[in-house]
Design an enzyme around this catalytic site. Structure first.
Site, PDB file in Angstrom:
ATOM      1  N   ARG A  53       0.668  -1.320  -0.344  1.00 57.72           N
ATOM      2  CA  ARG A  53      -0.224   0.003   0.322  1.00 57.72           C
ATOM      3  C   ARG A  53       1.469   1.256   0.014  1.00 57.72           C
ATOM      4  O   ARG A  53       0.873   2.052  -0.752  1.00 57.72           O
ATOM      5  CB  ARG A  53      -1.213   0.056   1.498  1.00 57.72           C
ATOM      6  CG  ARG A  53      -1.749   1.624   1.140  1.00 57.72           C
ATOM      7  CD  ARG A  53      -2.834   1.497   2.216  1.00 57.72           C
ATOM      8  NE  ARG A  53      -2.954   0.226   3.558  1.00 57.72           N
ATOM      9  CZ  ARG A  53      -2.305  -0.064   4.444  1.00 57.72           C
ATOM     10  NH1 ARG A  53      -1.881   1.410   5.037  1.00 57.72           N
ATOM     11  NH2 ARG A  53      -2.801  -0.875   5.185  1.00 57.72           N
ATOM     12  N   TYR A 105     -16.030  17.347 -15.969  1.00 58.93           N
ATOM     13  CA  TYR A 105     -16.582  16.403 -15.657  1.00 58.93           C
ATOM     14  C   TYR A 105     -17.354  15.953 -14.424  1.00 58.93           C
ATOM     15  O   TYR A 105     -16.662  16.270 -13.372  1.00 58.93           O
ATOM     16  CB  TYR A 105     -15.467  15.446 -15.538  1.00 58.93           C
ATOM     17  CG  TYR A 105     -16.181  14.429 -15.632  1.00 58.93           C
ATOM     18  CD1 TYR A 105     -16.843  12.930 -15.763  1.00 58.93           C
ATOM     19  CD2 TYR A 105     -15.559  13.165 -14.105  1.00 58.93           C
ATOM     20  CE1 TYR A 105     -17.214  12.121 -15.551  1.00 58.93           C
ATOM     21  CE2 TYR A 105     -15.954  11.482 -13.755  1.00 58.93           C
ATOM     22  CZ  TYR A 105     -16.934  11.140 -14.526  1.00 58.93           C
ATOM     23  OH  TYR A 105     -16.938  10.087 -14.377  1.00 58.93           O
ATOM     24  N   ASP A 177      -7.114  19.804 -14.956  1.00 59.67           N
ATOM     25  CA  ASP A 177      -7.364  18.202 -15.947  1.00 59.67           C
ATOM     26  C   ASP A 177      -6.431  18.460 -16.569  1.00 59.67           C
ATOM     27  O   ASP A 177      -7.147  18.924 -17.439  1.00 59.67           O
ATOM     28  CB  ASP A 177      -8.606  17.959 -15.294  1.00 59.67           C
ATOM     29  CG  ASP A 177      -8.787  16.621 -15.378  1.00 59.67           C
ATOM     30  OD1 ASP A 177      -7.958  16.190 -16.568  1.00 59.67           O
ATOM     31  OD2 ASP A 177      -9.375  16.454 -14.402  1.00 59.67           O
ATOM     32  N   LYS A 202      -7.883   7.304 -19.314  1.00 64.35           N
ATOM     33  CA  LYS A 202      -7.916   7.491 -20.982  1.00 64.35           C
ATOM     34  C   LYS A 202      -6.875   7.891 -21.594  1.00 64.35           C
ATOM     35  O   LYS A 202      -6.384   6.580 -21.275  1.00 64.35           O
ATOM     36  CB  LYS A 202      -8.984   9.028 -20.709  1.00 64.35           C
ATOM     37  CG  LYS A 202     -10.266   9.461 -19.770  1.00 64.35           C
ATOM     38  CD  LYS A 202     -10.990   8.426 -19.985  1.00 64.35           C
ATOM     39  CE  LYS A 202     -12.406   8.598 -18.857  1.00 64.35           C
ATOM     40  NZ  LYS A 202     -12.333   8.247 -18.087  1.00 64.35           N
TER      41      LYS A 202
HETATM   42  C1  LIG Z   1     -11.473  15.193 -17.675  1.00 60.56           C
HETATM   43  C2  LIG Z   1     -11.583  13.664 -16.753  1.00 60.56           C
HETATM   44  N1  LIG Z   1     -11.778  13.756 -15.484  1.00 60.56           N
HETATM   45  C3  LIG Z   1     -11.349  13.111 -14.572  1.00 60.56           C
HETATM   46  C4  LIG Z   1     -12.571  11.802 -14.794  1.00 60.56           C
HETATM   47  C5  LIG Z   1     -12.415  10.781 -13.728  1.00 60.56           C
HETATM   48  O1  LIG Z   1     -11.627   9.759 -13.784  1.00 60.56           O
HETATM   49  P1  LIG Z   1     -12.107   8.329 -13.860  1.00 60.56           P
HETATM   50  O2  LIG Z   1     -12.526   7.743 -14.336  1.00 60.56           O
HETATM   51  O3  LIG Z   1     -10.887   7.458 -13.522  1.00 60.56           O
HETATM   52  O4  LIG Z   1     -12.459   7.953 -11.923  1.00 60.56           O
HETATM   53  C6  LIG Z   1     -12.901  11.914 -15.975  1.00 60.56           C
HETATM   54  C7  LIG Z   1     -13.658  10.841 -16.186  1.00 60.56           C
HETATM   55  O5  LIG Z   1     -14.486  10.521 -16.630  1.00 60.56           O
HETATM   56  C8  LIG Z   1     -13.048  12.811 -17.033  1.00 60.56           C
HETATM   57  O6  LIG Z   1     -13.106  12.761 -17.810  1.00 60.56           O
END
Ligand SMILES: Cc1ncc(COP(=O)(O)O)c(C=O)c1O
Length: 386
Positions: A53, A105, A177, A202
């Site tokens: 961990r 998101y 992000d 992604k």
């Molecule tokens: C721009 C963006 N940030 C964060 C996330 C969250 O990521 P996760 O689905 O891996 O938890 C997403 C998910 O679609 C996203 O599109």
């Protein structure tokens, strides 16, 4: 994006940073260290690893790789993008305030409003495409400005350099992000961000076969704190999923080039289609921030949102797609198509969606790297159903 300085170029770093051959056997790929613990020679004497961990060699290698790609000093990986964003916020205390973009998101405002607000964190949602809105929203108790650029799904850009200047003046941390662009097309740290976050699920992984998240840090104290959060809260990325990202990232440069080529072609096709009312893609000259996109990003990527006019139209076309797969998520080699109002942004509720312009007719496409004529032909036949 190639070589800009003395350091190796992007594709070389993607393939080699943290991905050096394994010393014991010379294996050219990083092994998956499937172990929960590490034998200790005697009390207090170990090889730097005690319990998985806290740390794992496969994870260490991925963290080195992603830090090198984003130009940070260290990276910390988590079980998902949301776990990474949550980890960032666990550094704050009740009464702290966060300014964030208003069309993030949908999972992010869900975490902020339905989980973290109960712990006393305060959030203000503003349109960060104008740095003045950010400046106005910052208060004495503001600790972080959190932006997504381009945003999901409306493809609105934030000028990272302009917002970072505001943040520096106000002594507030800027977190970006970078999921939609990947470090291949956008380098937020060079533009002034203090931390970068990704859903590695992604483009970084790129093959839709694992979840993950990363925070890339610019200061040792951020990295130390987040390592402590990994250990204390435990939402770490498994060695196998670290390995999937290490493997995926080796082809990031070539994948992003192809995503970008296909993205531009699909955006142009959609923009010229009689059934499509509007296309949101920063690579199109009529995108309101096309000039900023050219300045801030070295490609436009493959995320495109378009307006079909109504829920009924969106439903009809989405039922017909064959090459494009109807599903949440993005950034995989396969073309994924989704309906933000009922899928990724359902959690915002109708009122929340209306407030930021997410209509029921919007469709989002993550253009994959299949032959582009097949993607276009598929969209064409699906749009004929409207
Ligand atoms: C721009 C963006 N940030 C964060 C996330 C969250 O990521 P996760 O689905 O891996 O938890 C997403 C998910 O679609 C996203 O599109």
């Amino acid at each position: 994006m190639g070589k800009k300085s003395d350091q190796p170029g992007f594709a070389t770093r993607a393939i080699h940073a943290g991905q050096e051959p394994e010393p014991a056997t010379g294996a050219v790929t990083v092994p998956i260290y499937a172990t929960s613990t590490y034998v200790q020679e005697e009390l207090g004497k170990n090889k730097g690893y005690e319990y998985a961990r806290v740390s794992n060699p496969t994870r260490t290698r991925l963290e080195q790789n992603l830090a090198a790609l984003e130009g940070g000093i260290a990276a910390r990986v988590f079980a998902s993008g949301m776990a990474a964003i949550n980890a960032i916020c666990t550094r704050f205390k009740s009464g702290d305030h966060i300014v964030c973009g208003h069309d993030l998101y949908g999972g992010v405002p869900r975490l902020f409003n339905q989980v973290l607000a109960d712990f006393g964190l305060e959030f203000s949602y503003v349109n960060t495409s104008d740095a003045k809105n950010v400046e106005r929203a910052i208060r004495d108790n503001t600790r972080m400005v959190y932006v997504e650029t381009p945003t999901n799904p409306l493809m609105t850009l934030t000028d990272i350099g302009a917002v970072s200047q505001v943040c520096r003046r106000k002594k507030v941390e800027l977190v970006v992000d970078n999921t939609f662009m990947s470090p291949y097309f956008q380098q937020p740290i060079t533009l002034g961000a203090d931390m970068v976050v990704h859903s590695t699920t992604k483009f970084l992984n790129g093959h839709s076969d694992g979840l993950g998240g990363v925070v890339v840090c610019t200061k040792p104290e951020q990295a130390e704190k987040l390592a402590f959060v990994q250990k204390a809260a435990g939402a770490i990325l498994s060695p196998f999923e670290c390995w999937l990202v290490l493997r995926g990232v080796k082809t990031l440069a070539v994948r992003m080039e192809q995503h970008d080529r296909n993205g531009r072609a699909v955006a142009e096709f959609l923009a010229g289609h009689e059934k499509v009312k509007k296309v949101f893609y920063p690579g199109l000259p009529d995108h309101p921030q096309h000039e900023l996109a050219k300045r801030q990003m070295s490609g436009f990527g493959s995320m495109i949102t378009f307006e079909t006019g109504s829920l009924a139209n969106a439903r009809k076309m989405l039922k017909k797609v064959r090459v494009c797969s109807l599903g949440e998520s993005l950034g995989g080699v396969e073309t994924l198509i989704s309906h933000p109002a009922t899928m990724t942004h359902a959690a915002l509720g109708e009122k929340g969606r209306r407030a930021i312009g997410i209509s029921d007719g919007l469709v989002r496409i993550s253009v994959g790297i299949e032959d582009v004529q097949d993607i276009i032909a598929d969209l064409d036949q699906a749009l004929a159903a409207i």
